[in-house]
Design a protein around this motif. Structure first.
Motif, PDB file in Angstrom:
ATOM      1  N   LEU B 421       0.835  -1.201   0.000  1.00  0.00           N
ATOM      2  CA  LEU B 421       0.000   0.000   0.000  1.00  0.00           C
ATOM      3  C   LEU B 421       0.874   1.257   0.000  1.00  0.00           C
ATOM      4  CD1 LEU B 421      -2.839   1.229   0.169  1.00  0.00           C
ATOM      5  CD2 LEU B 421      -2.681   1.049   2.665  1.00  0.00           C
ATOM      6  N   LEU B 422       1.963   1.193   0.753  1.00  0.00           N
ATOM      7  CA  LEU B 422       2.876   2.350   0.824  1.00  0.00           C
ATOM      8  C   LEU B 422       3.351   2.755  -0.563  1.00  0.00           C
ATOM      9  CD1 LEU B 422       5.352   1.834   3.807  1.00  0.00           C
ATOM     10  CD2 LEU B 422       4.045   3.898   3.303  1.00  0.00           C
ATOM     11  N   GLN B 423       3.567   1.749  -1.372  1.00  0.00           N
ATOM     12  CA  GLN B 423       4.140   2.034  -2.690  1.00  0.00           C
ATOM     13  C   GLN B 423       3.128   2.643  -3.652  1.00  0.00           C
ATOM     14  OE1 GLN B 423       5.609  -2.053  -2.702  1.00  0.00           O
ATOM     15  NE2 GLN B 423       7.656  -1.272  -3.192  1.00  0.00           N
ATOM     16  N   LEU B 456      11.017  -1.755   0.582  1.00  0.00           N
ATOM     17  CA  LEU B 456      11.189  -0.403   1.119  1.00  0.00           C
ATOM     18  C   LEU B 456      12.678  -0.055   1.203  1.00  0.00           C
ATOM     19  CD1 LEU B 456       8.586  -0.342   4.061  1.00  0.00           C
ATOM     20  CD2 LEU B 456       8.276   0.386   1.689  1.00  0.00           C
ATOM     21  N   ILE B 457      13.463  -0.995   1.700  1.00  0.00           N
ATOM     22  CA  ILE B 457      14.903  -0.733   1.864  1.00  0.00           C
ATOM     23  C   ILE B 457      15.549  -0.454   0.505  1.00  0.00           C
ATOM     24  CG2 ILE B 457      17.074  -1.682   2.781  1.00  0.00           C
ATOM     25  CD1 ILE B 457      14.821  -1.263   4.853  1.00  0.00           C
ATOM     26  N   LYS B 458      15.041  -1.185  -0.499  1.00  0.00           N
ATOM     27  CA  LYS B 458      15.635  -1.040  -1.835  1.00  0.00           C
ATOM     28  C   LYS B 458      14.970   0.049  -2.660  1.00  0.00           C
ATOM     29  CE  LYS B 458      17.002  -5.880  -1.915  1.00  0.00           C
ATOM     30  NZ  LYS B 458      16.579  -7.218  -2.318  1.00  0.00           N
ATOM     31  N   ASN B 462      13.077   7.922  -1.164  1.00  0.00           N
ATOM     32  CA  ASN B 462      13.759   8.082   0.126  1.00  0.00           C
ATOM     33  C   ASN B 462      12.817   7.928   1.311  1.00  0.00           C
ATOM     34  OD1 ASN B 462      16.073   8.514  -1.253  1.00  0.00           O
ATOM     35  ND2 ASN B 462      16.066  10.745  -1.013  1.00  0.00           N
ATOM     36  N   ASP B 463      11.612   8.464   1.191  1.00  0.00           N
ATOM     37  CA  ASP B 463      10.652   8.372   2.304  1.00  0.00           C
ATOM     38  C   ASP B 463      10.359   6.905   2.629  1.00  0.00           C
ATOM     39  OD1 ASP B 463      10.562  11.065   2.452  1.00  0.00           O
ATOM     40  OD2 ASP B 463       8.671  11.299   1.353  1.00  0.00           O
ATOM     41  N   LEU B 464      10.215   6.118   1.598  1.00  0.00           N
ATOM     42  CA  LEU B 464       9.929   4.696   1.823  1.00  0.00           C
ATOM     43  C   LEU B 464      11.124   4.003   2.471  1.00  0.00           C
ATOM     44  CD1 LEU B 464       7.882   3.563  -1.297  1.00  0.00           C
ATOM     45  CD2 LEU B 464       7.115   4.542   0.847  1.00  0.00           C
ATOM     46  N   VAL B 495      18.318   9.915   3.607  1.00  0.00           N
ATOM     47  CA  VAL B 495      18.223   8.557   4.144  1.00  0.00           C
ATOM     48  C   VAL B 495      19.347   8.332   5.159  1.00  0.00           C
ATOM     49  CG1 VAL B 495      18.307   6.102   3.592  1.00  0.00           C
ATOM     50  CG2 VAL B 495      17.135   7.698   2.059  1.00  0.00           C
ATOM     51  N   GLN B 496      20.525   8.848   4.812  1.00  0.00           N
ATOM     52  CA  GLN B 496      21.656   8.735   5.744  1.00  0.00           C
ATOM     53  C   GLN B 496      21.309   9.371   7.094  1.00  0.00           C
ATOM     54  OE1 GLN B 496      25.041  10.569   3.900  1.00  0.00           O
ATOM     55  NE2 GLN B 496      25.958   8.591   3.359  1.00  0.00           N
TER      56      GLN B 496
END
Lengths: 428, 652
Positions: B421-423, B456-458, B462-464, B495-496
Motif C-alpha cells: 500500500l505504501l508504494q 522499502l529498503i531497496k 527516500n521516504d519509503l 536517508v543517511q
C-alpha cells in the motif's frame, strides 16, 4: 487557596473529566447537559454540602467538591477547633464570603433541612455510625475509607442505605480512575481469559488495637470535644496522643484493628470488582508466609501481599491474572500487561489517585439516584473481605466464611469478631 | 484465688498494663488468653484501663462464667461500654439475662447503651420491658427502646410501636417510625405482607420527618408488589424532588417483568428531562423486558435519551443491538455516532465479533469504516481478510481506518500488505499512518517481517526507505543493523540522516548489541557530517552506559578514548554522566582532570561526589575524603557542596 487557583483547578478538572468521559472505561452515562453540569448553575439548583470531620484528608476531598460547578458547601463540622477553622477558611475562600457555618456536633449539621449531602472524613471510628445517621437524616453520603470497623457494620451500612434510599459513595476513588477501570474491564470482559488470581497490596497486614493512655487534663470543648471524638468507641480518658491519632484510632475496632484495611479497602475493593464480586466476599482466608491468601466461591484466588510488584507502579498496585494474560497497574497510572494488544484502548493517564472524578460520580448519582461506583453494597462486601482477612490474621489460622449466612463456618472465636458494641448512646 | 501462684497473676496484670499503655500494640495471638486469668483481672484492683482491655479479650474468650463478673460494670460510667463489648458478644441466655436485668438498674445514657445491646442480640424476652420503656420520660431512652423493638419485631412490638406513633412525644416519634419500618421488614421476611403494609401505611400517615415517610413509601411499594405500581408511578411524576428520588430508587428494586413493561410505558409519559433518569433506573433491572426498552430508546426520541440508552448498551447490549447501534454509528450526529461505536466496541457478547465479520463482507461507505474500526478495536482476528480488502478502498478515510485496524490485528503477512500500500500512495498523512501500523506489526512479529520490508529498503523513494529503516529498528538483530549501516554508507543524504538517527538510538532498544557499539564508535570518530558525529558520540555513550559486558574500568577506558573526539561541552557532559555511573579509581582521575574545563567543571564535581559517596573497591577512604574535600572547597554549587559534606560525614 486563591480564587485564581480554584479557577485553574476547575478548568483542569473539566478538561480531565471531559477526556476521561471519552477515553475511559467509565463513560458518563447521562449527558452532562441533562444533569445541568455545564455552565453556571444557579444557587437554587446547586447541591448543598456539609462536611464532617475535616482534617488533612478531609480538606483534600473537600477541595475536590469545591471544584464542582453545581455544588455549594454551606457548613463544616469537626471536634477539633483548629480543623474546624481551617475548613471554614477553605470553604469561605471558595464561596467568596464568610457564610460557612461551623459545628462541633455533627447531629446539628444533619438536622439542617437545607443540606442535601455530606462528606464524612472523620477517623474510621466514626465512619459507619456517622454515615448511617446521615442517611437516616435524609442526606446522601460520600464517606472516606475504611467505611466500617467490622463485618456487622458493613452489613448494617448496606441495609441502612437500601432502606433509606440515600446515595452512598465510599471514598475508594480508584474505582473512578482510568487505569484501574481499564485493568478491571480487561479482567471482567474475558480479555485475560478465565480469571484465576487477583492480587492486592494491603499496605500492611499487622493487626493492631487502640489502647488506653494515661489521663490528661481535658481541653475546652471548643478546642477538642473528647466525648464526640470518642463517639462509638469504648470510653477512655482524654489523652492528646489519642486525639491526634485520628485516622488510626480504633480503625477496624475490636482486637483486630487496621490490618489489611489500610490499602485493602482500595486494592481488595478493586479485586472484588475485577472478579465481579461486588455482591459477595471470599469464602476462605489463610495467612501464608507473610501474605494472606483467600479464595472466592467461583474459584478465583485473592492474594494480599506487600511485595513482589512490578517496579515503579506506585502505591496501591493490583494485578489480575487470567489463563491467557495478566495486567498490573498502580497509582502512577501506568498499566503493564502480558501483551501490548491488551493495552490498545487504555486511555488517558491520570496519576496520583485524585478524587475529583469520584466526587463527580457521586454528585451525578445524587441527581440520577443511580448506584455510585463505590456504592454501599460494593463497599460492604469489599470491607467484609478485608475484615474476614483480618480475623484470619488475628487468629493466625485459616478461616472459612459463608457470605450467605454471613458467618464463619464452625468458628466461634472468629464469629465473635464480626461485631463490637458501640459506646452509648450511639447505634447504627 | 484463681491463679495458683500470685506471681503468675501479677505477670498477667503487668503484661496487660504494658499492652494497654500504648496507643497501638500488636494484637496477641488467640491462644494467649485464658478466661480464668481474665476474670481474675476484673476481680482484682487493677486499673480501669487494664479492666477495659480485659473486657475486649473476654468478648472473644469469655463464656457464661465471666458474665456475673462483667455485668456489674454496666453501671460504671467509664467501663459500661467495655462491659457491653463483652456481653454483646457472648452467645446464650445468661448474657441476655444480665442485660435485661441491667435495664432496671441503670438510667440515662447507660440505659440507652444496654437497650442498644439488647437490640443487637435480638433478645425476644426483652419485648415486654422494652414496650414499657417506650413511655420513659427520657426521650433518648424511649427512642432506643423504639428502635430496639423494631429490631426484635413481631406482633406485640408492631402493635406497641403503631400506638406510639400517635402518642409519643415529637422527639421520640422519628425513632418510633424507624422501629415501625424495621418491624415491617421483619414481617416481610416472614411473608406477613399485610402486617408489613399496615405498619408502612401507619408511618406514611403519621406526623414524622419526611425521610421516614420516604422510607415507608419505598417499603409499601415493595410490599405491595405489582399493586404498588400506581404509587411508584405517582412518585416518578411528583414535583417533589424527594419523592421523585425515592421513586427512582424503588423503580430499581420492585421486581418483575410486568413492572418493567409498565415503567417502559411510563417513559413516554414523563417530561423529557426525566426520561434519561427513568431509563437509567430501568437499566438496573434484570428481567428480559429491559433490553428491548433500552434498545427502543437508543433508536428513537430525544438526543439525551438516545445517548443515555446507547451508553447503557455498553453494559447490557448484545448482538441483537447491532442494527440499532450501527444506524446511530453511521448517522450524521457525531456525538451519537461516537457513542454507538464505543458501545459496539465494548459490548461483551462474543457473538458481536461474528456479526461484524459477516457484515464486513458487503459493507460500504461509512458502515464499512465503522465496522473496520470495530474489528480492530475488538481485536477480531477473523476480520483480517476483510480489513485487508478495505486497504484497497478508493476512499482515503476507509483506507486510513483499515490501516489503523491492521496495526492492531494484522499478522506478519500484513506487513507485506502495508508495504504494498505504501508504494501506491504519496499522501504524507497516509504514509505516516502506515508507518505506525507497520512498526506495530514488526514489533509483534519481529524477524519474520524482515523479507517483507525489502522493497522499502531497496526503494528509490527516500521516504519509503526511511519508513523501512524505522521498521527495521523495531525488529533489531544483525540483518536489521546491517541494513541500517548500509544505508549510512550508501544512501542518499536524507536517508543517511534518518539511518544515523536510528543507529544513535539503537542501544535504547538493543543495549546488548555490540555490533551497534562498533558502528556508533566508527560514526563518532569519523570526519563526516558534524551532526552524524554528534549522534554517533551520543549513541556510543549510551551504548557504553548500558553495556553489561563492560566493566567500570573498561567503560572509563572507552570514554577516555572517545573524549578525544568530543568537541562540545554537551557531549562532554554526557561522558561525565557515564563516568559518574562507573565508580572506580580511574573514573575519579578522569573526572578530576575534567574539572579544569570551566564549561563542565560543576558536572564533574557533582559526579565526583556520586563516585566518592560509595564505598568501592580500589578507592581508599583517604582518597574519597580528599576528593570530597576538594569538591567542598572548589565547587560553586551549594547543592553539590551539601551532598559532598553529607558524603564526607559518612566516609569511615
Amino acid at each position: 487557596m486563591s480564587k485564581e487557583k480554584v479557577g485553574l483547578n476547575r478548568r483542569r478538572f473539566l478538561k480531565t473529566a471531559a477526556q476521561a468521559g471519552v477515553c475511559l472505561a467509565l463513560p458518563q452515562i447521562i449527558p452532562a447537559t441533562a444533569l445541568g453540569q455545564n455552565g453556571r448553575v444557579p444557587p437554587s439548583e446547586r447541591i448543598r454540602l456539609g462536611a464532617i470531620g475535616i482534617g488533612n484528608r478531609g480538606r483534600y476531598v473537600l477541595s475536590c467538591f469545591l471544584l464542582q460547578p453545581d455544588l455549594q458547601c454551606v457548613a463544616v463540622c469537626d471536634v477539633r477547633g483548629d480543623n474546624r477553622q481551617r475548613a471554614k477558611d477553605q470553604v469561605d475562600k471558595a464561596n467568596g464570603n464568610t457564610d460557612c457555618d461551623t459545628y462541633i456536633d455533627f447531629r446539628e449539621l444533619l438536622a439542617r433541612e437545607d443540606i442535601d449531602a455530606v462528606l464524612i472524613a472523620t477517623g474510621p471510628n466514626w465512619h459507619a455510625t456517622a454515615a448511617t445517621m446521615a442517611a437516616k437524616a435524609g442526606k446522601d453520603v460520600y464517606c472516606e475509607k475504611p467505611c466500617t470497623k467490622n463485618i456487622a457494620q458493613s452489613l448494617q451500612l448496606a441495609d441502612v442505605f437500601r432502606r433509606t434510599g440515600r446515595v452512598f459513595q465510599a471514598g475508594t476513588q480508584r474505582r473512578s480512575l482510568p487505569n484501574f477501570a481499564y485493568a478491571i474491564e480487561l479482567a471482567r470482559t474475558g480479555k485475560l481469559g478465565r480469571l484465576e488470581t487477583v492480587h492486592a497490596h494491603p499496605g500492611g497486614l499487622g493487626t493492631k488495637m487502640s489502647g488506653w493512655l494515661p489521663a490528661e487534663a481535658l481541653p475546652p470543648r471548643e478546642t477538642g470535644d473528647w466525648d464526640m471524638y470518642l463517639g462509638p468507641a469504648a470510653w477512655r480518658p482524654y489523652n492528646l496522643r489519642t486525639l491526634r491519632d485520628g485516622f488510626n484510632f480504633e480503625k477496624g475496632g475490636g482486637l483486630v484493628g487496621g490490618g489489611c484495611l489500610e490499602w485493602g479497602s482500595h486494592c481488595v475493593d478493586l479485586c472484588q470488582l475485577a472478579n465481579d464480586a461486588d455482591s459477595t466476599a471470599a469464602v476462605e482466608y489463610e495467612p501464608v508466609n507473610g501474605q494472606l491468601h483467600a479464595r472466592y466461591a467461583n474459584g478465583v484466588k485473592l492474594v494480599m501481599r506487600n511485595d513482589g510488584w512490578l517496579p515503579n507502579m506506585g502505591s496501591c498496585p493490583v494485578r489480575f491474572e487470567g489463563d491467557t494474560g495478566w495486567v498490573e497497574t498502580g497509582d502512577n497510572a501506568d498499566i503493564e500487561a502480558s501483551s501490548d494488544s491488551l493495552l490498545i484502548r487504555k486511555g488517558i493517564k491520570i496519576p496520583g489517585y485524585p478524587a475529583d472524578l469520584h466526587v463527580r460520580n457521586f454528585l451525578d448519582c445524587t441527581k440520577t439516584r443511580a448506584l455510585t461506583r463505590a456504592n454501599a453494597d460494593a463497599a460492604c462486601w469489599a470491607h467484609i473481605t478485608c475484615h474476614a482477612a483480618n480475623v484470619a490474621l488475628f487468629l493466625d489460622r485459616k478461616v472459612k466464611y459463608d457470605p450467605k449466612k454471613n458467618e464463619f463456618i464452625g468458628d466461634e472465636q472468629a464469629n465473635r469478631l464480626r461485631s463490637e458494641a458501640l459506646r452509648e448512646p450511639w447505634r447504627i | 484465688m484463681i491463679f495458683k501462684k500470685p506471681t503468675i497473676f501479677w505477670c498477667v496484670v503487668v503484661c496487660m498494663a504494658a499492652a494497654s499503655a500504648v496507643t497501638f500494640t500488636q494484637a496477641q495471638a488467640a491462644e494467649a488468653w485464658q478466661e480464668s486469668d481474665l476474670i481474675a483481672v476484673l476481680q482484682s484492683n487493677a486499673e480501669k484501663g487494664e479492666k477495659a482491655i480485659t473486657c475486649k479479650r473476654l468478648a472473644i474468650y469469655g463464656t457464661d462464667r465471666c458474665v456475673p463478673v462483667v455485668a456489674p460494670l454496666l453501671a460504671d460510667m467509664e467501663l459500661s461500654s467495655w462491659a457491653r463489648i463483652t456481653l454483646e458478644a457472648i452467645p446464650g441466655p445468661v448474657a441476655d439475662a444480665a442485660l435485661r436485668d441491667a435495664m432496671g438498674k441503670v438510667k440515662g445514657r447507660l440505659l440507652v447503651g444496654v437497650i442498644n445491646s439488647i437490640a443487637v442480640r435480638r433478645d425476644g424476652r426483652a419485648v415486654d420491658p422494652l414496650i414499657k420503656t417506650l413511655g420513659d420520660p427520657d426521650e433518648a431512652v424511649a427512642s432506643a427502646a423504639a428502635v430496639a423493638l423494631g429490631h426484635l419485631g413481631g406482633e406485640p412490638a408492631g402493635t406497641a410501636l403503631t400506638r406510639a406513633l400517635a402518642n409519643a412525644p415529637t422527639g421520640v416519634r422519628s425513632a418510633v417510625a424507624q422501629g415501625c419500618i424495621l418491624c415491617a421488614e421483619g414481617f416481610m421476611a416472614n411473608r406477613e405482607t399485610a402486617k408489613a403494609i399496615a405498619l408502612y401505611d401507619a408511618v406514611r400517615q403519621a406526623d414524622v420527618p419526611v425521610q421516614r415517610h420516604l422510607e415507608a413509601l419505598r417499603g409499601v411499594i415493595l410490599a405491595r408488589g405489582d399493586a404498588g405500581l400506581p404509587l411508584l408511578v405517582e412518585q416518578l411524576r411528583s414535583q417533589d424532588k424527594k419523592r421523585l428520588s425515592i421513586g427512582l430508587r424503588t423503580a430499581r428494586e420492585l421486581g418483575g417483568q410486568k413492572v418493567t413493561e409498565a415503567l417502559a410505558d411510563e417513559l413516554a409519559q414523563l417530561s423529557p428531562d426525566r426520561r434519561p433518569l427513568l431509563l437509567l433506573a430501568l437499566s438496573d433491572r434484570t428481567d428480559s423486558a429491559v433490553l428491548p426498552t433500552i434498545l427502543t430508546a437508543a433508536g428513537t426520541g430525544s438526543k439525551d435519551v438516545r445517548l443515555t440508552a446507547i451508553n447503557i448498551l455498553v453494559r447490557l447490549g448484545n448482538v441483537s443491538c447491532m442494527p440499532v447501534l450501527l444506524e446511530a454509528a453511521t448517522g450524521t450526529d457525531a456525538e451519537l455516532s461516537r457513542a454507538a461505536i464505543e458501545s459496539i466496541i465494548r459490548m461483551a457478547d462474543k457473538a458481536v465479533d461474528t456479526d461484524v465479520v459477516a457484515r464486513l463482507k458487503n459493507a460500504q461507505g461509512k458502515q464499512q469504516r465503522v465496522l473496520v474500526e470495530v474489528a480492530g478495536q475488538r481485536q477480531i482476528s477473523e476480520a483480517v481478510p476483510a480489513v485487508v480488502s478495505s486497504l484497497k478502498s478508493t476512499d482515503v478515510d476507509t483506507r486510513a481506518t483499515a490501516v489503523r485496524a491492521i496495526g492492531i490485528i494484522g499478522q506478519a503477512p500484513q506487513a507485506g500488505d502495508l508495504v504494498a500500500l505504501l508504494q501506491t500512495t504519496r499522501n504524507a498523512s497516509e504514509r505516516a499512518g502506515i508507518r505506525t501500523a507497520l512498526q506495530a506489526i514488526c514489533g509483534r512479529y519481529g524477524v519474520t517481517c524482515l523479507p517483507l520490508l525489502q522493497p522499502l529498503i531497496k526503494s528509490r523513494d527516500n521516504d519509503l526507505q526511511v519508513i523501512g529503516l524505522s521498521a527495521l529498528a523495531i525488529i533489531g538483530g544483525p540483518d536489521a543493523l546491517g541494513a541500517v549501516k548500509s544505508a549510512i554508507a550508501n544512501g542518499d543524504a536524507s536517508v543517511q540522516d534518518e539511518a544515523v538517527r536510528i543507529l544513535s538510538t539503537w542501544p535504547n532498544s538493543w543495549p546488548d548489541d555490540s555490533e551497534a557499539g562498533k558502528a556508533l564508535l566508527a560514526l563518532a570518530s569519523s570526519d563526516g557530517k558534524m551532526s552524524h558525529q554528534v549522534l554517533g558520540l551520543r549513541g556510543y555513550l549510551q551504548y557504553v552506559r548500558g553495556s553489561k559486558a563492560l566493566s567500570n574500568e573498561q567503560k572509563v577506558t572507552e570514554v577516555e578514548a572517545l573524549l578525544t573526539h568530543i568537541k562540545r561541552p554537551e557531549e562532554t557532559r554526557q561522558a561525565i554522566a557515564v563516568l559518574g555511573e562507573s565508580p572506580c579509581a580511574s573514573a575519579l582521575d578522569r573526572l578530576t582532570a575534567l574539572t579544569t574545563d570551566a564549561s563542565v567543571a560543576e558536572e564533574a564535581y557533582s559526579a565526583m561526589v556520586v563516585v566518592s559517596a560509595r564505598n568501592v573497591r580500589g578507592i581508599s577512604a583517604d582518597r574519597r575524603r580528599q576528593v570530597l574535600q576538594t569538591v567542598i572547597e572548589k565547587s560553586k554549587n551549594d547543592g553539590t557542596k551539601q551532598r559532598a559534606r553529607r558524603a564526607l560525614r559518612d566516609v569511615q
